[in-house]
Design a protein around this motif. Structure first.
Motif, PDB file in Angstrom:
ATOM      1  N   GLY A 233      -5.438   3.221  -4.131  1.00 15.70           N
ATOM      2  CA  GLY A 233      -6.482   3.805  -4.964  1.00 15.70           C
ATOM      3  C   GLY A 233      -6.548   2.977  -6.231  1.00 15.70           C
ATOM      4  N   ALA A 234      -7.764   2.584  -6.592  1.00 14.80           N
ATOM      5  CA  ALA A 234      -7.937   1.621  -7.681  1.00 14.80           C
ATOM      6  C   ALA A 234      -7.249   2.028  -9.004  1.00 14.80           C
ATOM      7  CB  ALA A 234      -9.430   1.365  -7.889  1.00 14.80           C
ATOM      8  N   PRO A 235      -7.440   3.281  -9.485  1.00 16.69           N
ATOM      9  CA  PRO A 235      -6.785   3.624 -10.764  1.00 16.69           C
ATOM     10  C   PRO A 235      -5.260   3.647 -10.645  1.00 16.69           C
ATOM     11  CG  PRO A 235      -8.625   5.103 -10.304  1.00 16.69           C
ATOM     12  CD  PRO A 235      -8.374   4.333  -9.045  1.00 16.69           C
TER      13      PRO A 235
ATOM     14  N   GLY B 212     -15.399   7.375  -4.117  1.00 20.98           N
ATOM     15  CA  GLY B 212     -14.852   6.639  -5.254  1.00 20.98           C
ATOM     16  C   GLY B 212     -15.365   5.209  -5.257  1.00 20.98           C
ATOM     17  N   ALA B 213     -14.690   4.361  -6.023  1.00 19.65           N
ATOM     18  CA  ALA B 213     -15.089   2.946  -6.076  1.00 19.65           C
ATOM     19  C   ALA B 213     -13.880   2.088  -6.393  1.00 19.65           C
ATOM     20  CB  ALA B 213     -16.132   2.726  -7.161  1.00 19.65           C
ATOM     21  N   ASP B 214     -13.906   0.899  -5.847  1.00 19.52           N
ATOM     22  CA  ASP B 214     -12.871  -0.089  -6.196  1.00 19.52           C
ATOM     23  C   ASP B 214     -13.405  -1.117  -7.180  1.00 19.52           C
ATOM     24  OD1 ASP B 214     -12.041   0.943  -3.331  1.00 19.52           O
ATOM     25  OD2 ASP B 214     -10.278   0.260  -4.416  1.00 19.52           O
TER      26      ASP B 214
ATOM     27  N   ARG C 210      -3.406  -7.178  -4.929  1.00 22.51           N
ATOM     28  CA  ARG C 210      -4.560  -6.806  -4.085  1.00 22.51           C
ATOM     29  C   ARG C 210      -5.831  -7.253  -4.813  1.00 22.51           C
ATOM     30  NH1 ARG C 210      -4.871  -1.076  -1.557  1.00 22.51           N
ATOM     31  NH2 ARG C 210      -6.242  -2.190  -0.112  1.00 22.51           N
TER      32      ARG C 210
ATOM     33  N   CYS D 264     -12.462   8.323   2.340  1.00 19.32           N
ATOM     34  CA  CYS D 264     -11.232   7.720   1.820  1.00 19.32           C
ATOM     35  C   CYS D 264     -10.485   8.711   0.926  1.00 19.32           C
ATOM     36  CB  CYS D 264     -11.518   6.406   1.098  1.00 19.32           C
ATOM     37  SG  CYS D 264     -10.026   5.404   0.881  1.00 19.32           S
TER      38      CYS D 264
ATOM     39  N   ALA E 291      -4.502   8.971  -5.685  1.00 19.18           N
ATOM     40  CA  ALA E 291      -5.144   7.669  -5.938  1.00 19.18           C
ATOM     41  C   ALA E 291      -5.321   7.393  -7.424  1.00 19.18           C
ATOM     42  CB  ALA E 291      -6.506   7.634  -5.248  1.00 19.18           C
ATOM     43  N   THR E 292      -4.880   8.343  -8.250  1.00 17.93           N
ATOM     44  CA  THR E 292      -5.088   8.246  -9.708  1.00 17.93           C
ATOM     45  C   THR E 292      -3.819   8.763 -10.397  1.00 17.93           C
ATOM     46  OG1 THR E 292      -5.964  10.504  -9.789  1.00 17.93           O
ATOM     47  CG2 THR E 292      -7.574   8.755  -9.417  1.00 17.93           C
TER      48      THR E 292
ATOM     49  N   LYS F 249     -14.011   1.763   0.010  1.00 20.50           N
ATOM     50  CA  LYS F 249     -13.370   1.701   1.331  1.00 20.50           C
ATOM     51  C   LYS F 249     -14.375   1.440   2.449  1.00 20.50           C
ATOM     52  CE  LYS F 249      -9.912   1.758   2.043  1.00 20.50           C
ATOM     53  NZ  LYS F 249      -9.229   0.440   2.160  1.00 20.50           N
TER      54      LYS F 249
ATOM     55  N   PHE G 241     -12.804  -3.177   2.640  1.00 23.55           N
ATOM     56  CA  PHE G 241     -13.841  -2.571   1.784  1.00 23.55           C
ATOM     57  C   PHE G 241     -15.216  -3.061   2.226  1.00 23.55           C
ATOM     58  CE2 PHE G 241      -9.909  -3.137  -0.553  1.00 23.55           C
ATOM     59  CZ  PHE G 241      -9.674  -1.867  -1.040  1.00 23.55           C
TER      60      PHE G 241
ATOM     61  N   MET H 121       0.812  -1.227   0.000  1.00 28.83           N
ATOM     62  CA  MET H 121       0.000   0.000   0.000  1.00 28.83           C
ATOM     63  C   MET H 121       0.844   1.275   0.000  1.00 28.83           C
ATOM     64  SD  MET H 121      -3.276  -1.312   2.186  1.00 28.83           S
ATOM     65  CE  MET H 121      -4.194   0.201   2.189  1.00 28.83           C
TER      66      MET H 121
ATOM     67  N   GLN I   9      -6.747   6.903   5.338  1.00 30.34           N
ATOM     68  CA  GLN I   9      -6.471   7.539   4.037  1.00 30.34           C
ATOM     69  C   GLN I   9      -7.027   8.959   3.978  1.00 30.34           C
ATOM     70  OE1 GLN I   9      -7.517   4.428   4.441  1.00 30.34           O
ATOM     71  NE2 GLN I   9      -6.783   3.061   2.841  1.00 30.34           N
TER      72      GLN I   9
ATOM     73  N   ILE J  19      -3.336   1.965  -8.650  1.00 30.72           N
ATOM     74  CA  ILE J  19      -2.823   0.590  -8.553  1.00 30.72           C
ATOM     75  C   ILE J  19      -2.669  -0.004  -9.959  1.00 30.72           C
ATOM     76  CG2 ILE J  19      -3.519  -1.759  -7.878  1.00 30.72           C
ATOM     77  CD1 ILE J  19      -4.733  -0.496  -5.305  1.00 30.72           C
TER      78      ILE J  19
HETATM   79  O1  MRU Z   1      -7.168   0.432   0.361  1.00 33.68           O
HETATM   80  P1  MRU Z   1      -7.012   1.611  -0.553  1.00 33.68           P
HETATM   81  O2  MRU Z   1      -6.355   2.786   0.103  1.00 33.68           O
HETATM   82  O3  MRU Z   1      -6.357   1.253  -1.872  1.00 33.68           O
HETATM   83  O4  MRU Z   1      -8.523   2.030  -0.869  1.00 33.68           O
HETATM   84  C1  MRU Z   1      -8.789   3.130  -1.670  1.00 33.68           C
HETATM   85  C2  MRU Z   1     -10.243   3.352  -1.877  1.00 33.68           C
HETATM   86  O5  MRU Z   1     -11.091   2.633  -1.393  1.00 33.68           O
HETATM   87  C3  MRU Z   1     -10.627   4.455  -2.795  1.00 33.68           C
HETATM   88  O6  MRU Z   1     -11.776   5.107  -2.330  1.00 33.68           O
HETATM   89  C4  MRU Z   1     -10.924   3.864  -4.184  1.00 33.68           C
HETATM   90  O7  MRU Z   1      -9.869   3.052  -4.608  1.00 33.68           O
HETATM   91  C5  MRU Z   1     -11.185   4.904  -5.177  1.00 33.68           C
HETATM   92  S1  MRU Z   1      -9.681   5.638  -5.783  1.00 33.68           S
HETATM   93  C6  MRU Z   1     -10.039   6.804  -6.922  1.00 33.68           C
END
Ligand code: MRU
Length: 352
Positions: free
Chosen positions: A47-49, A244-246, A89, A166, A172-173, A257, A323, A43, A205, A51
């Motif tokens: 953040g999904a994008p 946001g969303a994963d 992850r 979060c 995160a992007t 989150k 999550f 970690m 976060q 990552i």
């Molecule tokens: O565990 P993390 O810190 O990777 O979780 C991040 C989140 O849940 C964010 O809200 C999500 O990935 C959206 S990022 C644009």
């Protein structure tokens, strides 16, 4: 200048170590797939994008260093390494979708007799590099559509007060952010009165990253503890929640989150619109509902300690899902780069 979580130029990738923020700003070199897997799994990047982009760029860096004469060897290596990166992850879908697309591309380039091993490598790396540009472009569209949707739902032309959870910003992007991109757009358009961000226990976060970004960008913001959400909605006339969303399932159920679900319930109770802001690469049409989303469980230590200090009674057991899944029925709209959609309309816009 906006915060830069990913620094890339061909052959060289560095990520801002998010474990050290907000106290220290240090970049970590990612020299190949093994490093890519580690920074995602630990970690240091999240953040999904982000990552997905860091995982794929780590492969681009590694491919550039290697010499390939046989396209089949290269194709096979690519597939193995992408599947390995996906395993770092489990919940965020963006890296899985990116890997599937890249494996498809590798299959096509490998099968094309007019493409040499060198062309294959060049076109493949270029494709990965484009992810950085596309993510920022998509986020700006998300910001624009989200800003419009929130303002359209408003009575009068006043200012808005937003709650977010979060971290969904530049960190995160590739840049600009998703939910934080919407907040940024409202701020740029001088329609944001204030944003409230949750601490986001247990990994903080919100306190560490979102608060850092809000301060850095001079966006008027206030930090709250997760358990203050109901009190905030009662006291501060919140205009909308944006998160946001994963992974978003085909029916609109959304994994994000831990804590997102309870905020959505509280929003419904207070009649506050609840928006999810995410690129189409966060939508997983292969899952009919959120029940089938794999939820990552993380070590007890994230709950029992803050830094080196133990805060929980020794001997207590912990449950630490990273999550939760917010049911589609609690979501007002999903803000994407193609517009804002009711969760039940996703099937009409996202290719299967
Ligand atoms: O565990 P993390 O810190 O990777 O979780 C991040 C989140 O849940 C964010 O809200 C999500 O990935 C959206 S990022 C644009």
């Amino acid at each position: 200048m906006s915060l830069e979580s990913i620094k890339y130029k061909r052959g060289a990738l560095e990520i801002l170590d998010q474990l050290l923020l907000p106290i220290q700003t240090r970049y970590v070199k990612v020299q190949g797939v093994e490093d890519g897997w580690k920074v995602i799994n630990r970690m240091q990047v999240r953040g999904a994008p982000a990552i997905a982009i860091v995982g794929c760029l780590s492969l681009a860096v590694e491919l550039l260093k290697n010499e390939y004469t046989d396209k089949k060897d290269m194709r096979q290596e690519i597939e193995g390494k992408l599947n390995y990166l996906v395993s770092a992850r489990p919940t965020a879908v963006n890296i899985k979708l990116a890997a599937d697309e890249l494996i498809n591309l590798a299959n096509n380039l490998c099968a094309d007799e007019n493409v040499t091993a060198n062309d294959f490598k060049e076109m493949f790396i270029k494709n990965i590099e484009n992810m950085l540009i596309k993510d920022i472009e998509d986020n700006k569209e998300i910001g624009k559509y989200g800003c419009e949707a929130i303002l359209n739902g408003l009575e009068g032309d006043g200012l808005v007060r937003i709650l977010t959870h979060c971290n969904t910003g530049s960190l995160a992007t590739a840049g600009y952010g998703t939910a934080l991109g919407v907040i940024r757009a409202l701020h740029t358009n001088k329609r944001l009165e204030h944003v409230y961000c949750t601490e986001t226990r247990p990994y903080n976060q919100g306190a560490r990253l979102t608060a850092y970004e809000l301060v850095h960008e001079k966006i008027p913001g206030t930090l709250i503890v997760d358990s203050m959400v109901s009190a905030l909605m009662h006291a501060r006339n919140i205009s909308a929640v944006v998160v946001g969303a994963d992974r978003v399932a085909a029916n609109g159920d959304t994994a994000n989150k831990i804590g997102t679900y309870q905020i959505a319930i509280v929003a419904k109770h207070h009649n506050v619109p609840f928006y999810v802001a995410a690129p189409l690469t966060s939508i997983d049409m292969s899952l009919t509902s959120g029940d089938r989303i794999k939820i990552e469980e993380r070590p007890d230590r994230e709950m029992t300690h803050i830094g080196e200090h133990r805060i929980a009674a020794p001997g207590i057991s912990c449950w630490n899902p990273a999550f939760d899944v917010t049911p589609a029925s609690l979501i007002t709209g999903i803000i994407t780069e193609k517009g804002v959609f009711r969760p039940d309309k996703l099937k009409e816009i996202v290719p299967h």
